[in-house]
Write a protein that holds these residues in place. Structure first.
Motif, mmCIF file in Angstrom:
data_model
loop_
_atom_site.group_PDB
_atom_site.id
_atom_site.type_symbol
_atom_site.label_atom_id
_atom_site.label_comp_id
_atom_site.label_asym_id
_atom_site.label_seq_id
_atom_site.Cartn_x
_atom_site.Cartn_y
_atom_site.Cartn_z
ATOM 1 N N ALA A 1 0.834 -1.208 0.000
ATOM 2 C CA ALA A 1 0.000 0.000 0.000
ATOM 3 C C ALA A 1 0.865 1.254 0.000
ATOM 4 C CB ALA A 1 -0.929 -0.013 1.213
ATOM 5 N N SER A 2 1.987 1.223 0.723
ATOM 6 C CA SER A 2 2.886 2.391 0.749
ATOM 7 C C SER A 2 3.488 2.645 -0.624
ATOM 8 C CB SER A 2 3.989 2.177 1.790
ATOM 9 O OG SER A 2 3.449 2.001 3.077
ATOM 10 N N LEU A 3 3.891 1.576 -1.304
ATOM 11 C CA LEU A 3 4.452 1.737 -2.643
ATOM 12 C C LEU A 3 3.397 2.245 -3.625
ATOM 13 C CD1 LEU A 3 6.641 -1.489 -2.831
ATOM 14 C CD2 LEU A 3 7.448 0.862 -2.576
ATOM 15 N N ALA A 4 2.151 1.754 -3.496
ATOM 16 C CA ALA A 4 1.078 2.253 -4.366
ATOM 17 C C ALA A 4 0.789 3.725 -4.097
ATOM 18 C CB ALA A 4 -0.191 1.412 -4.162
ATOM 19 N N GLY A 5 0.804 4.113 -2.831
ATOM 20 C CA GLY A 5 0.616 5.524 -2.508
ATOM 21 C C GLY A 5 1.737 6.394 -3.033
ATOM 22 N N LEU A 6 2.953 5.864 -2.984
ATOM 23 C CA LEU A 6 4.088 6.607 -3.530
ATOM 24 C C LEU A 6 3.945 6.779 -5.038
ATOM 25 C CD1 LEU A 6 6.664 7.840 -2.349
ATOM 26 C CD2 LEU A 6 7.881 5.778 -2.978
ATOM 27 N N ASP A 7 3.496 5.739 -5.722
ATOM 28 C CA ASP A 7 3.255 5.843 -7.170
ATOM 29 C C ASP A 7 2.174 6.873 -7.475
ATOM 30 O OD1 ASP A 7 1.380 4.661 -9.556
ATOM 31 O OD2 ASP A 7 3.508 4.402 -9.992
ATOM 32 N N GLU A 8 1.091 6.852 -6.716
ATOM 33 C CA GLU A 8 0.002 7.820 -6.943
ATOM 34 C C GLU A 8 0.483 9.253 -6.687
ATOM 35 O OE1 GLU A 8 -4.590 8.654 -5.425
ATOM 36 O OE2 GLU A 8 -3.383 7.020 -4.552
ATOM 37 N N LYS A 9 1.311 9.424 -5.662
ATOM 38 C CA LYS A 9 1.848 10.761 -5.362
ATOM 39 C C LYS A 9 2.697 11.279 -6.512
ATOM 40 C CE LYS A 9 4.711 13.237 -1.998
ATOM 41 N NZ LYS A 9 5.499 13.128 -0.750
ATOM 42 N N PHE A 10 3.535 10.400 -7.060
ATOM 43 C CA PHE A 10 4.381 10.810 -8.177
ATOM 44 C C PHE A 10 3.521 11.274 -9.359
ATOM 45 C CE2 PHE A 10 7.937 7.746 -6.691
ATOM 46 C CZ PHE A 10 8.330 8.673 -5.732
ATOM 47 N N ARG A 11 2.448 10.532 -9.664
ATOM 48 C CA ARG A 11 1.632 10.870 -10.831
ATOM 49 C C ARG A 11 0.827 12.134 -10.592
ATOM 50 N NH1 ARG A 11 2.272 6.854 -14.343
ATOM 51 N NH2 ARG A 11 2.799 4.759 -13.556
ATOM 52 N N ILE A 12 0.373 12.364 -9.373
ATOM 53 C CA ILE A 12 -0.366 13.606 -9.081
ATOM 54 C C ILE A 12 0.551 14.805 -9.222
ATOM 55 C CG2 ILE A 12 -1.511 14.883 -7.221
ATOM 56 C CD1 ILE A 12 -2.687 12.239 -6.277
ATOM 57 N N LYS A 13 1.812 14.649 -8.834
ATOM 58 C CA LYS A 13 2.790 15.739 -8.936
ATOM 59 C C LYS A 13 3.437 15.821 -10.311
ATOM 60 C CE LYS A 13 2.434 17.132 -4.644
ATOM 61 N NZ LYS A 13 1.970 18.495 -4.295
ATOM 62 N N SER A 14 2.834 15.165 -11.315
ATOM 63 C CA SER A 14 3.321 15.221 -12.698
ATOM 64 C C SER A 14 4.734 14.665 -12.832
ATOM 65 C CB SER A 14 3.264 16.663 -13.230
ATOM 66 O OG SER A 14 1.956 17.124 -13.225
ATOM 67 N N ARG A 15 5.046 13.639 -12.051
ATOM 68 C CA ARG A 15 6.327 12.944 -12.186
ATOM 69 C C ARG A 15 6.080 11.521 -12.675
ATOM 70 N NH1 ARG A 15 10.899 14.704 -9.694
ATOM 71 N NH2 ARG A 15 11.794 13.039 -10.976
ATOM 72 N N ASP A 16 5.448 11.443 -13.863
ATOM 73 C CA ASP A 16 5.152 10.128 -14.429
ATOM 74 C C ASP A 16 6.425 9.353 -14.739
ATOM 75 O OD1 ASP A 16 2.517 10.711 -14.212
ATOM 76 O OD2 ASP A 16 2.235 11.273 -16.318
ATOM 77 N N ASP A 17 7.507 10.039 -15.082
ATOM 78 C CA ASP A 17 8.746 9.336 -15.363
ATOM 79 C C ASP A 17 9.244 8.585 -14.132
ATOM 80 O OD1 ASP A 17 9.104 11.665 -14.001
ATOM 81 O OD2 ASP A 17 11.002 12.204 -14.969
ATOM 82 N N LEU A 18 9.160 9.233 -12.962
ATOM 83 C CA LEU A 18 9.599 8.598 -11.723
ATOM 84 C C LEU A 18 8.675 7.436 -11.354
ATOM 85 C CD1 LEU A 18 11.753 8.840 -9.562
ATOM 86 C CD2 LEU A 18 10.263 10.380 -8.297
ATOM 87 N N ALA A 19 7.352 7.624 -11.560
ATOM 88 C CA ALA A 19 6.400 6.546 -11.255
ATOM 89 C C ALA A 19 6.612 5.350 -12.186
ATOM 90 C CB ALA A 19 4.972 7.071 -11.363
#
Length: 866
Positions: free
Chosen positions: A56-74
């Motif tokens: 769940a923490s990793l999924a939340g981290l992925d969602e945070k990256f995409r909300i902040k427009s860091r799709d490359d990092l996600a």
């Protein structure tokens, strides 16, 4: 017990490593430390890491990256997590949890480019023969020379004999001897095969016997027919280059068929060849239009497929895998099946070729119609064939549409596009309506394919929205690149299956094309709509207009009107000074509006010739409100005139109400007549009904409908249409339109009667209040109150000149006589107004007009004889 013993031993080692002394020297301190350690260890027996919390923490981290427009990092995180899924280890959750706890603001501190440093170096490419030969070529002449293997052997006595034999052989080209005979490489020909080949060339025999018929085999006829269909020169069929026609050569006949039968069958082949040949000839022409070039390329592709099918038939007859019968009838059946789609295509080309210069997209309409028709007739192969050609050609037409909807630009091929720049230098306040227009023909029809016309308006508005956003400086050119573009092809529209779709092709196409339009329309329209509503505050400006022009706040509107009336009644020379009136309006309306909004109010006025004798002179006062250029594309200049007319009508009603109310506040010097109270009551009732009708019925319900529709509007075009429709409805319901102009004119005459009534009673009051010593002198004077006469002048001219609209001074009537005249005119005008309202209401114009007629007649039913 073993577990406790192990924990006790580990505890002793832990205490000794920390305290650094011998337990035997200080047993009490050692025992105290061991008790503390044991108690703490028993209280902190941690469980294993929860793997679900880690996930769940990793999924939340992925969602945070995409909300902040860091799709490359996600994406980089997802790739590595997918690789970890292939590894099985019981400590994997613990390791991932450790990494999460060690992470220090990964969103700000992580750079995806640094991951390239962890990538192992790629292995060198495998060695190829070309590289080996490039470094060490084997073209050296030494490797081709004879090698003397017995030069140093013991058999030297036999060496000369071998060399002698070698020298007796013919010299090679390597030795540079030019005496080599090339005929030694030619094999002898098979005479029987040559004879068969010469016999197959039947046209050579016909050349020697021009006047006689020549029999050919059916296989030869099949061969010649396939050559002819492929566009090659044949002897069985003659090509007339001038007439571009293929004719049958009657010299050739079949020995087992009647000439008429054979001629009819081969003529059918010739007809097919003519149609295909015309198609080949058309593709050879040079065209400059990208749309026609795409169509020509699609036709060439189909011709190539047709030629490949003919080659397959030739192969079956020349090198059959199994014995097959040679039959022209079977060939005709096969050719008809193969050529049916391309014959349809040839018919389309022949029909639209004269129209392509005038209508460069006529082939798209023809292909669309034939695709729909083939679906209706259940021709599966033709449907797929036409659909494929149609979508290939459509992609070229979508290019200018895509450029217009994404960048708001018109390309070099804008002549074939249905949008063109009408006035590129137009002002921004009319950008939406004047800068770009739709291209239409002489019959006012849109110059676009008929199947795209339902979406033409949305395409047009999307491009204008992009241009609008560019003028505002808030358009992101990369916004369209983020969202994937839906495909518009046969697989998307009709499905990947080879079966015929059940739904009609036009409906399937419109659904797919609407999705394609929506993917580009929603981006620009959503951004522009949010800007218009939130930044420019469209609904807030409309509310300000209601307060300024439509009397939404009746108390403030009446305060402003009363202040103007006081200046008029005071007969000041500068009552209409626009600077004074502007400050007055800003001060009054500033009590309910913000300072920034009140400062945008400007009052303009024209000099009136006569003040107070007619309400039409109030049209000299007008209000203006400064709008940003973006909102001027919605609230257009023509709408401002409607607002001003309604404002003038309200001010005229408030003027009479103001005069009549002032008569009530005065204390009469003598008892007033019943006629006075009758007129005062009827005029008050009439004014209140008209004011209530305008504010509580017309303005309230019309504005409510407009606000509801405006909240749902998607683009500026719809907003402008809603507001224009609103002002038209407001203009009509307020009795200001041309159709009900006589009714409005009668109402203005009644309002003028109210002014005349007030002036007559004011003059009578002055006479009654005069000193008795001067009463005899004043009694001989005659009233100077104005009287109403028939109006024959135009309303607009009266408003500009400020004339009294037929009200002129009469010096031969007393106030009592004027009241009687007002009563007579009121009795004449009120039935005319009510009858007119009922007549226009019955034809289905506005039901509220009949309601107004009922209200106005209510007082008339209570009349008494005075």
């Amino acid at each position: 017990m073993a577990q406790n013993t192990r924990i006790s031993g580990l505890t002793d080692e832990l205490i000794q490593s920390i305290l650094k002394f011998d337990p035997a020297t200080n047993k009490h301190a050692y025992k105290h430390a061991k008790d503390i350690a044991s108690r703490n260890l028993r209280g902190h027996q941690y469980a294993r890491t929860n793997q679900f919390e880690v996930t769940a923490s990793l999924a939340g981290l992925d969602e945070k990256f995409r909300i902040k427009s860091r799709d490359d990092l996600a994406d980089a995180l997802q790739v590595r997590l997918q690789k970890l899924d292939g590894y099985t280890n019981k400590y994997k959750p613990d390791l991932l949890s450790l990494l999460l706890q060690l992470a220090d603001r990964p969103l700000e501190n992580t750079q995806v480019e640094a991951l390239e440093l962890l990538r192992p170096p790629s292995p060198p490419p495998p060695l190829t023969w070309s590289e080996i030969l490039h470094d060490d070529p084997y073209s050296d002449e030494e490797i081709w020379k004879d090698v003397d293997y017995g030069g140093d052997s013991s058999g030297d006595d036999r060496t000369p004999k071998k060399r002698a034999k070698l020298q007796a052989s013919p010299p090679t080209s390597v030795d540079g001897d030019e005496s080599y005979d090339p005929e030694s490489c030619v094999t002898s020909a098979d005479k029987e095969l040559v004879a068969k080949l010469e016999a197959a060339q039947f046209w050579s025999s016909v050349a020697s016997e021009r006047d006689s018929e020549f029999e050919i085999t059916e296989l030869q006829a099949v061969r010649e027919t396939l050559f002819m269909l492929a566009g090659l020169q044949t002897n069985l069929y003659q090509i007339d280059k001038k007439q571009h026609n293929i004719r049958l050569n009657s010299k050739y006949v079949l020995n087992h068929a009647r000439p008429a039968t054979m001629g009819h069958l081969l003529s059918q082949f010739a007809h097919t060849g003519n149609c295909v040949g015309q198609l080949r000839q058309w593709t050879g022409k040079v065209s400059t239009s990208p749309l026609i070039q795409t169509f020509e390329a699609a036709v060439r592709k189909r011709l190539l497929l047709f030629d490949r099918s003919l080659s397959t038939l030739q192969h079956e007859h020349l090198i059959p895998q199994a014995p097959i019968p040679v039959s022209l009838l079977q060939l005709y059946s096969d050719v008809q099946t193969l050529s049916m789609p391309i014959l349809r295509l040839s018919r389309i080309v022949s029909d639209i070729e004269p129209q392509l210069l005038k209508n460069p997209f006529s082939h798209l309409e023809a292909l669309f119609e034939h695709t729909t028709l083939s679906q209706m007739t259940l021709e599966v192969e033709v449907f797929s064939y036409m659909s494929g050609v149609f979508f290939e050609c459509l992609q070229t037409y979508l290019k200018p549409i895509r450029r217009w909807m994404e960048a708001g630009e018109l390309g070099s091929d804008e002549d074939t596009f249905f949008v063109f720049a009408n006035d590129s230098s137009s002002d921004t306040n009319s950008l939406w309506h004047d800068r770009y227009v739709l291209r239409r023909d002489g019959q006012n029809k849109l110059r676009s394919p008929s199947f795209l016309q339902p979406a033409a308006k949305k395409i047009f508005n999307t491009g204008k929205s992009v241009v609008f956003l560019k003028e505002l400086g808030i358009y992101d050119t990369d916004s369209h690149a983020l969202a994937p573009e839906p495909h518009v092809d046969h697989a998307t529209v009709c499905g990947a299956s080879n079966e015929m779709p059940l739904s009609p092709f036009p409906e399937l196409f419109q659904t797919a094309f609407d999705g394609w339009i929506r993917s580009k329309y929603s981006v620009a329209s959503t951004v522009l709509r949010n800007y218009i509503f939130k930044t420019d505050g469209l609904m807030h400006v409309l509310n300000v207009f209601e307060i300024l022009y439509l009397g939404r706040n009746g108390a403030v509107f009446e305060d402003f009107a009363s202040a103007v009336f006081e200046r008029i009644d005071a007969r000041r020379r500068g009552w209409s000074d626009r600077y004074i009136l502007t400050e007055l309006a800003r001060g009054v309306f500033g009590t309910v509006l913000a300072t920034s909004n009140a400062d945008k109010i400007v009052v303009r006025s024209m000099k009136a010739k006569a003040q107070g004798k007619s309400v039409k002179g109030l049209a000299a006062v007008s209000i203006r409100y400064a709008l940003p250029w973006s909102l001027q594309n919605i609230i257009q200049r023509s709408s401002i005139f409607v607002y001003q007319e309604v404002f003038t009508f309200l001010v005229q009603v408030y003027r009479v109400k103001y005069l009549v109310q002032r008569l009530r506040t005065r204390r009469p010097a003598k008892p007033r007549s019943n006629l006075y109270y009758k007129l005062q009551h009827r005029l008050t009732w009439f004014i209140d009904m008209v004011r209530s009708y305008l504010t509580e019925t017309v303005i309230f319900f019309t504005t409510l409908d407009m606000n509801t529709s405006m909240e749902k509007a998607e683009d500026i075009d719809e907003m402008a249409h809603i507001h224009t429709k609103y002002t038209m409805k407001l203009h009509e319901r307020a009795l200001l339109s041309t159709d009900v102009k006589p009714i409005h004119k009668a109402i203005i005459e009644v309002l003028d009667l109210g002014v005349l009534f007030a002036q007559a009673k004011s003059t009578d009051h002055k006479h009654d209040a005069a000193p008795k010593t001067k009463k005899t002198q004043l009694s001989g004077r005659k009233s100077t109150a104005p009287v109403l006469v028939e109006d024959v002048s135009d309303d607009d001219e009266d408003a500009k000149s400020g004339s009294d609209d037929g009200v002129k001074n009469r010096t031969d009537q007393s106030p009592r006589e004027i009241l009687k005249m007002v009563d007579r005119e009121f009795e004449r005008l009120l039935p005319f107004i009510t009858a007119g309202l009922r007549s226009v209401g019955r034809v289905g114009a506005e039901p509220m007009w009949e309601q107004l007629a009922d209200r106005l007649e209510w007082a008339g039913k209570k009349d008494r004889v005075y």
